[in-house]
Design a protein around this motif. Structure first.
Motif, PDB file in Angstrom:
ATOM      1  N   ALA A 169      -3.638 -14.658 -47.771  1.00 18.34           N
ATOM      2  CA  ALA A 169      -4.654 -14.290 -46.791  1.00 18.34           C
ATOM      3  C   ALA A 169      -5.445 -13.062 -47.236  1.00 18.34           C
ATOM      4  CB  ALA A 169      -3.997 -14.020 -45.439  1.00 18.34           C
ATOM      5  N   ARG A 170      -4.762 -12.111 -47.863  1.00 17.36           N
ATOM      6  CA  ARG A 170      -5.459 -10.916 -48.347  1.00 17.36           C
ATOM      7  C   ARG A 170      -6.470 -11.256 -49.435  1.00 17.36           C
ATOM      8  NH1 ARG A 170       0.258  -7.766 -47.912  1.00 17.36           N
ATOM      9  NH2 ARG A 170      -0.033  -6.951 -45.781  1.00 17.36           N
ATOM     10  N   VAL A 171      -6.137 -12.226 -50.268  1.00 21.04           N
ATOM     11  CA  VAL A 171      -7.094 -12.697 -51.272  1.00 21.04           C
ATOM     12  C   VAL A 171      -8.305 -13.313 -50.580  1.00 21.04           C
ATOM     13  CG1 VAL A 171      -7.485 -14.379 -53.115  1.00 21.04           C
ATOM     14  CG2 VAL A 171      -5.355 -13.063 -53.053  1.00 21.04           C
ATOM     15  N   ALA A 172      -8.041 -14.102 -49.540  1.00 22.65           N
ATOM     16  CA  ALA A 172      -9.136 -14.746 -48.804  1.00 22.65           C
ATOM     17  C   ALA A 172     -10.042 -13.709 -48.151  1.00 22.65           C
ATOM     18  CB  ALA A 172      -8.566 -15.690 -47.751  1.00 22.65           C
ATOM     19  N   MET A 173      -9.450 -12.669 -47.550  1.00 26.14           N
ATOM     20  CA  MET A 173     -10.263 -11.628 -46.912  1.00 26.14           C
ATOM     21  C   MET A 173     -11.149 -10.914 -47.936  1.00 26.14           C
ATOM     22  SD  MET A 173      -9.335 -12.025 -43.786  1.00 26.14           S
ATOM     23  CE  MET A 173      -8.703 -13.690 -44.053  1.00 26.14           C
ATOM     24  N   SER A 174     -10.647 -10.797 -49.160  1.00 26.46           N
ATOM     25  CA  SER A 174     -11.408 -10.139 -50.223  1.00 26.46           C
ATOM     26  C   SER A 174     -12.618 -10.971 -50.656  1.00 26.46           C
ATOM     27  CB  SER A 174     -10.512  -9.881 -51.441  1.00 26.46           C
ATOM     28  OG  SER A 174      -9.443  -9.021 -51.102  1.00 26.46           O
ATOM     29  N   ALA A 175     -12.607 -12.256 -50.300  1.00 22.74           N
ATOM     30  CA  ALA A 175     -13.696 -13.142 -50.693  1.00 22.74           C
ATOM     31  C   ALA A 175     -14.822 -13.193 -49.662  1.00 22.74           C
ATOM     32  CB  ALA A 175     -13.155 -14.553 -50.923  1.00 22.74           C
ATOM     33  N   ALA A 176     -14.704 -12.380 -48.623  1.00 20.06           N
ATOM     34  CA  ALA A 176     -15.767 -12.358 -47.608  1.00 20.06           C
ATOM     35  C   ALA A 176     -17.075 -11.891 -48.239  1.00 20.06           C
ATOM     36  CB  ALA A 176     -15.366 -11.434 -46.461  1.00 20.06           C
ATOM     37  N   PRO A 177     -18.209 -12.408 -47.784  1.00 14.65           N
ATOM     38  CA  PRO A 177     -19.498 -12.037 -48.375  1.00 14.65           C
ATOM     39  C   PRO A 177     -19.910 -10.622 -47.991  1.00 14.65           C
ATOM     40  CG  PRO A 177     -19.845 -13.406 -46.451  1.00 14.65           C
ATOM     41  CD  PRO A 177     -18.352 -13.377 -46.687  1.00 14.65           C
ATOM     42  N   ASN A 178     -20.917 -10.086 -48.691  1.00 17.85           N
ATOM     43  CA  ASN A 178     -21.453  -8.801 -48.260  1.00 17.85           C
ATOM     44  C   ASN A 178     -22.155  -9.001 -46.918  1.00 17.85           C
ATOM     45  OD1 ASN A 178     -24.402  -9.345 -48.635  1.00 17.85           O
ATOM     46  ND2 ASN A 178     -23.831  -9.489 -50.782  1.00 17.85           N
ATOM     47  N   LYS A 179     -22.384  -7.924 -46.208  1.00 19.17           N
ATOM     48  CA  LYS A 179     -22.877  -8.032 -44.842  1.00 19.17           C
ATOM     49  C   LYS A 179     -24.262  -8.677 -44.776  1.00 19.17           C
ATOM     50  CE  LYS A 179     -21.868  -4.881 -41.829  1.00 19.17           C
ATOM     51  NZ  LYS A 179     -21.812  -3.611 -41.064  1.00 19.17           N
ATOM     52  N   GLU A 180     -25.145  -8.294 -45.687  1.00 17.97           N
ATOM     53  CA  GLU A 180     -26.497  -8.847 -45.645  1.00 17.97           C
ATOM     54  C   GLU A 180     -26.471 -10.366 -45.783  1.00 17.97           C
ATOM     55  OE1 GLU A 180     -30.824  -8.483 -47.971  1.00 17.97           O
ATOM     56  OE2 GLU A 180     -29.096  -7.299 -48.640  1.00 17.97           O
ATOM     57  N   LYS A 181     -25.703 -10.871 -46.749  1.00 21.58           N
ATOM     58  CA  LYS A 181     -25.608 -12.305 -46.969  1.00 21.58           C
ATOM     59  C   LYS A 181     -24.865 -12.987 -45.827  1.00 21.58           C
ATOM     60  CE  LYS A 181     -23.821 -15.751 -50.235  1.00 21.58           C
ATOM     61  NZ  LYS A 181     -23.088 -15.948 -51.515  1.00 21.58           N
ATOM     62  N   GLY A 182     -23.751 -12.385 -45.416  1.00 21.25           N
ATOM     63  CA  GLY A 182     -22.948 -12.983 -44.352  1.00 21.25           C
ATOM     64  C   GLY A 182     -23.692 -13.070 -43.040  1.00 21.25           C
ATOM     65  N   PHE A 183     -24.369 -11.983 -42.674  1.00 19.70           N
ATOM     66  CA  PHE A 183     -25.125 -11.984 -41.425  1.00 19.70           C
ATOM     67  C   PHE A 183     -26.258 -13.002 -41.473  1.00 19.70           C
ATOM     68  CE2 PHE A 183     -24.187  -7.743 -39.103  1.00 19.70           C
ATOM     69  CZ  PHE A 183     -22.824  -7.957 -39.275  1.00 19.70           C
ATOM     70  N   LYS A 184     -26.892 -13.134 -42.626  1.00 21.48           N
ATOM     71  CA  LYS A 184     -27.975 -14.099 -42.782  1.00 21.48           C
ATOM     72  C   LYS A 184     -27.444 -15.513 -42.602  1.00 21.48           C
ATOM     73  CE  LYS A 184     -32.164 -15.433 -44.083  1.00 21.48           C
ATOM     74  NZ  LYS A 184     -33.392 -15.114 -43.322  1.00 21.48           N
ATOM     75  N   GLN A 185     -26.287 -15.796 -43.190  1.00 20.57           N
ATOM     76  CA  GLN A 185     -25.695 -17.125 -43.083  1.00 20.57           C
ATOM     77  C   GLN A 185     -25.265 -17.441 -41.655  1.00 20.57           C
ATOM     78  OE1 GLN A 185     -22.651 -16.563 -46.059  1.00 20.57           O
ATOM     79  NE2 GLN A 185     -23.794 -17.693 -47.613  1.00 20.57           N
ATOM     80  N   LEU A 186     -24.808 -16.431 -40.942  1.00 22.18           N
ATOM     81  CA  LEU A 186     -24.299 -16.643 -39.589  1.00 22.18           C
ATOM     82  C   LEU A 186     -25.387 -16.610 -38.524  1.00 22.18           C
ATOM     83  CD1 LEU A 186     -21.068 -14.464 -39.777  1.00 22.18           C
ATOM     84  CD2 LEU A 186     -21.161 -16.942 -39.503  1.00 22.18           C
ATOM     85  N   TRP A 187     -26.304 -15.676 -38.655  1.00 24.89           N
ATOM     86  CA  TRP A 187     -27.257 -15.449 -37.569  1.00 24.89           C
ATOM     87  C   TRP A 187     -28.724 -15.621 -37.972  1.00 24.89           C
ATOM     88  CZ3 TRP A 187     -22.977 -11.909 -37.882  1.00 24.89           C
ATOM     89  CH2 TRP A 187     -22.007 -12.107 -36.884  1.00 24.89           C
ATOM     90  N   GLY A 188     -28.964 -16.103 -39.172  1.00 21.90           N
ATOM     91  CA  GLY A 188     -30.333 -16.399 -39.577  1.00 21.90           C
ATOM     92  C   GLY A 188     -31.232 -15.179 -39.572  1.00 21.90           C
ATOM     93  N   ASP A 189     -32.373 -15.284 -38.899  1.00 20.55           N
ATOM     94  CA  ASP A 189     -33.389 -14.223 -38.917  1.00 20.55           C
ATOM     95  C   ASP A 189     -33.255 -13.228 -37.770  1.00 20.55           C
ATOM     96  OD1 ASP A 189     -34.590 -15.288 -41.200  1.00 20.55           O
ATOM     97  OD2 ASP A 189     -35.808 -16.682 -40.016  1.00 20.55           O
ATOM     98  N   ARG A 190     -32.140 -13.282 -37.048  1.00 15.52           N
ATOM     99  CA  ARG A 190     -31.958 -12.316 -35.963  1.00 15.52           C
ATOM    100  C   ARG A 190     -31.871 -10.902 -36.528  1.00 15.52           C
ATOM    101  NH1 ARG A 190     -28.419 -16.413 -33.384  1.00 15.52           N
ATOM    102  NH2 ARG A 190     -29.272 -16.899 -31.326  1.00 15.52           N
ATOM    103  N   THR A 191     -32.347  -9.943 -35.766  1.00 14.47           N
ATOM    104  CA  THR A 191     -32.289  -8.545 -36.182  1.00 14.47           C
ATOM    105  C   THR A 191     -30.882  -8.004 -35.972  1.00 14.47           C
ATOM    106  OG1 THR A 191     -32.863  -7.694 -33.986  1.00 14.47           O
ATOM    107  CG2 THR A 191     -34.691  -8.248 -35.482  1.00 14.47           C
ATOM    108  N   LEU A 192     -30.572  -6.890 -36.620  1.00 15.64           N
ATOM    109  CA  LEU A 192     -29.244  -6.285 -36.451  1.00 15.64           C
ATOM    110  C   LEU A 192     -28.945  -5.942 -34.991  1.00 15.64           C
ATOM    111  CD1 LEU A 192     -28.864  -4.008 -39.609  1.00 15.64           C
ATOM    112  CD2 LEU A 192     -27.603  -6.097 -39.074  1.00 15.64           C
ATOM    113  N   PRO A 193     -29.903  -5.333 -34.244  1.00 16.83           N
ATOM    114  CA  PRO A 193     -29.622  -5.068 -32.829  1.00 16.83           C
ATOM    115  C   PRO A 193     -29.304  -6.343 -32.055  1.00 16.83           C
ATOM    116  CG  PRO A 193     -31.504  -3.776 -33.544  1.00 16.83           C
ATOM    117  CD  PRO A 193     -31.182  -4.724 -34.659  1.00 16.83           C
ATOM    118  N   GLU A 194     -29.980  -7.431 -32.366  1.00 15.73           N
ATOM    119  CA  GLU A 194     -29.717  -8.697 -31.686  1.00 15.73           C
ATOM    120  C   GLU A 194     -28.320  -9.220 -32.037  1.00 15.73           C
ATOM    121  OE1 GLU A 194     -34.217 -10.657 -31.338  1.00 15.73           O
ATOM    122  OE2 GLU A 194     -33.025 -10.935 -33.171  1.00 15.73           O
ATOM    123  N   ILE A 195     -27.939  -9.087 -33.286  1.00 17.18           N
ATOM    124  CA  ILE A 195     -26.618  -9.552 -33.733  1.00 17.18           C
ATOM    125  C   ILE A 195     -25.509  -8.744 -33.067  1.00 17.18           C
ATOM    126  CG2 ILE A 195     -25.062  -9.694 -35.716  1.00 17.18           C
ATOM    127  CD1 ILE A 195     -27.592 -10.281 -37.423  1.00 17.18           C
TER     128      ILE A 195
END
Length: 239
Positions: A169-195
């Motif tokens: 599981a610790r290996v899996a957690m280390s594979a999480a994307p960087n925030k910019e990429k991850g947030f884009k994949q999850l929330w598209g074009d929403r702004t940070l305040p909206e997220i």
């Protein structure tokens, strides 16, 4: 099921609505809403890379087991709590399909996998989600999603896992994307305040759901077959 299965989008509003449905069912939580919440969270991880998705892939299996028992016992239960109480009354809450011979000699239960055990493990998973969202809110300047994922895992899940599971599981957690990429994949074009507003709204309904589940489960340790009956229980804490 109401959980979004469209991998192109994470249904955050759908997640919030499902959590609200759980709070609206007063005495017996809606099973479809419960598994829907879990599958929507699974949908979230499918957007965070194949390793993260694989780490939580058993959620789908556990939801299927819970839904199977809902169908099998549809004439005897109304929701999540009555399903648990029925299994406790049947004394099958410990069965996982592999340890059954340790608890019963009934051939009909040889491969039985209890919903109760899987529901408990999904409660642990909801603890992880709560902590993950809390970590994201508390560390808004963090540019990587790995530290929040790791911190949430260490607090909510690691104490419940065996050593080999923790290592994987610790290996899996280390594979999480960087925030910019991850947030884009999850929330598209929403702004940070909206997220962050969505995350706060999620915690506002997730926490009372978790509190209600854990209060119920703790009560079930001492009352059986129903916490509402206030009778002595033989419900094991490790179920």
């Amino acid at each position: 099921m109401e959980a979004s299965q469209d991998k192109k989008s994470f249904g955050h509003e759908n997640l919030i609505n499902l959590l609200k449905r759980l709070l609206e069912t007063k005495d017996d939580m809606d099973i479809d809403a419960f598994t829907g919440v879990l599958l929507e969270f699974m949908n979230m991880f499918s957007h965070m890379g194949s390793v993260m998705s694989f780490a939580f892939s058993d959620i789908t299996t556990k939801c299927a087991i819970i839904q199977t028992h809902k169908k099998n016992y549809q004439d005897k239960i109304n929701g999540l709590m009555s399903l648990i109480e029925l299994e406790v009354k049947m004394n099958v809450q410990m069965l996982n399909g592999e340890n059954n011979s340790d608890f019963t000699k009934d051939p009909a239960l040889k491969k039985y996998e209890s919903a109760t055990r899987n529901i408990l493990r999904m409660m642990w998973f909801l603890d992880y989600e709560d902590e993950l969202f809390a970590q994201l809110l508390a560390n808004k300047e963090e540019k990587d999603m790995t530290p929040p994922c790791k911190a949430a895992y260490e607090k909510a899940l690691a104490p419940r896992h065996a050593m080999l599971v923790r290592a994987a599981a610790r290996v899996a957690m280390s594979a999480a994307p960087n925030k910019e990429k991850g947030f884009k994949q999850l929330w598209g074009d929403r702004t940070l305040p909206e997220i962050y507003d969505l995350i706060e709204k999620t915690l506002a309904v997730l926490r009372p759901v978790r509190e209600r589940l854990w209060t119920y489960y703790t009560c079930l340790l001492y009352t059986s077959p129903s916490p509402r009956d206030r009778q002595k229980s033989r419900m094991p804490s490790s179920a």
